[in-house]
Design an enzyme around this catalytic site. Structure first.
Site, PDB file in Angstrom:
ATOM      1  N   LYS A  45     129.902  21.596 -11.446  1.00 56.66           N
ATOM      2  CA  LYS A  45     129.016  20.442 -10.981  1.00 56.66           C
ATOM      3  C   LYS A  45     129.797  19.358 -11.584  1.00 56.66           C
ATOM      4  CE  LYS A  45     124.251  21.795 -10.165  1.00 56.66           C
ATOM      5  NZ  LYS A  45     122.756  21.568 -10.331  1.00 56.66           N
ATOM      6  N   ASP A  47     119.812  18.171  -8.919  1.00 54.62           N
ATOM      7  CA  ASP A  47     119.314  19.645  -8.606  1.00 54.62           C
ATOM      8  C   ASP A  47     119.605  19.904  -7.164  1.00 54.62           C
ATOM      9  OD1 ASP A  47     117.756  21.979  -9.778  1.00 54.62           O
ATOM     10  OD2 ASP A  47     116.425  21.628  -8.243  1.00 54.62           O
ATOM     11  N   SER A  48     119.997  20.952  -6.943  1.00 54.56           N
ATOM     12  CA  SER A  48     120.774  21.447  -5.532  1.00 54.56           C
ATOM     13  C   SER A  48     120.225  22.849  -5.374  1.00 54.56           C
ATOM     14  CB  SER A  48     122.022  21.168  -5.707  1.00 54.56           C
ATOM     15  OG  SER A  48     122.669  21.903  -6.948  1.00 54.56           O
ATOM     16  N   ASP A  52     129.159  29.070  -1.462  1.00 54.30           N
ATOM     17  CA  ASP A  52     130.128  28.410  -0.605  1.00 54.30           C
ATOM     18  C   ASP A  52     131.213  29.302   0.272  1.00 54.30           C
ATOM     19  OD1 ASP A  52     129.433  25.843  -1.354  1.00 54.30           O
ATOM     20  OD2 ASP A  52     131.120  25.719  -3.009  1.00 54.30           O
ATOM     21  N   HIS A 110     126.500  18.233   0.484  1.00 54.66           N
ATOM     22  CA  HIS A 110     125.321  17.298  -0.093  1.00 54.66           C
ATOM     23  C   HIS A 110     125.272  16.514  -1.217  1.00 54.66           C
ATOM     24  CE1 HIS A 110     126.382  21.250  -1.703  1.00 54.66           C
ATOM     25  NE2 HIS A 110     125.133  21.310  -2.484  1.00 54.66           N
ATOM     26  N   ARG A 111     126.229  17.301  -2.177  1.00 53.10           N
ATOM     27  CA  ARG A 111     126.404  16.502  -3.491  1.00 53.10           C
ATOM     28  C   ARG A 111     127.253  15.359  -3.199  1.00 53.10           C
ATOM     29  NH1 ARG A 111     127.588  20.659  -5.795  1.00 53.10           N
ATOM     30  NH2 ARG A 111     125.638  21.279  -6.262  1.00 53.10           N
TER      31      ARG A 111
END
Ligand code: IMP
Length: 190
Positions: free
Chosen positions: A13, A66-67, A148, A175-176
């Protein structure tokens, strides 16, 4: 300008945030600061828990995400529990194997990311980003992280998994990437 503390212990991240925010001075979370358990029921609550903990401990502007992944075949699970799906200390591989065993090839998947930003003395801000996709027949690729290798994004060519995309391709549709690009407007530039 002020550096922004990134409240994560996830090296993947950190790299994605650094790529997505080249004009922001991101500071890794100091080693001595412990992040509280992610006890929230939503991505937003958990992102705020992490950003708030870092902002209170450092008295600096702090950002967190948060994912997770939501599987259509599982009514949205594992969701906020994606990092611990196969157990409290499960590896990415164990989590991915569990998801593969439960969600059939071709079934719908969605990545969700909520970014929270806290500047001491101001109201917290949050923004969400999503990325739609489908379960691959078999895991492929060694880029990215987590789920992924089995996530075939709808915005891609329909065959490659997220782990087979270049960093730039993933950032454009992830998304990020979507959430962080919106959050960029709130952040101090170098
Ligand atoms: P958390 O946000 O630290 O709770 O962890 C989120 C978890 O969701 C990760 O450990 C991964 O399993 C999964 N996840 C979140 N974003 C991604 C991504 O971009 N690729 C693959 N897996 C992801």
């Amino acid at each position: 300008m002020a550096a922004v503390v990134l409240a994560t212990r996830n090296a993947h991240k950190l790299r994605e945030f650094q790529r997505l925010l080249p004009s922001v001075e991101l500071e890794p979370l100091p080693d001595e600061i412990e992040l509280p358990p992610e006890t929230g029921e939503t991505f937003e609550e958990n992102a705020l828990i992490k950003a708030r903990a870092a902002a209170e401990a450092t008295n600096r502007p702090s950002i967190a995400d948060d994912s997770g992944i939501e599987a259509e075949a599982l009514g949205g699970r594992p969701g906020v529990r994606s990092a611990r799906y196969a157990g409290e200390h499960a590896t990415d591989g164990e989590n991915l194997d569990k998801l593969r065993a439960e969600a059939p090839p071709g079934s719908g998947l969605r990545y969700v990311c909520v970014v929270a930003y806290i500047e001491p003395g101001t109201a917290p801000r949050t923004v969400a980003g999503t990325c739609e996709g489908r379960m691959a027949e078999v895991p492929r690729g060694d880029g990215g992280f987590g789920y992924d290798p089995v996530f075939v994004p709808a915005d891609g060519d329909g065959t490659r998994t997220m782990a087979e995309l270049s960093d730039e391709e993933k950032d454009r549709i992830s998304h990020r990437g979507r959430a962080v690009r919106e959050a960029a407007a709130w952040l101090p530039s170098r």
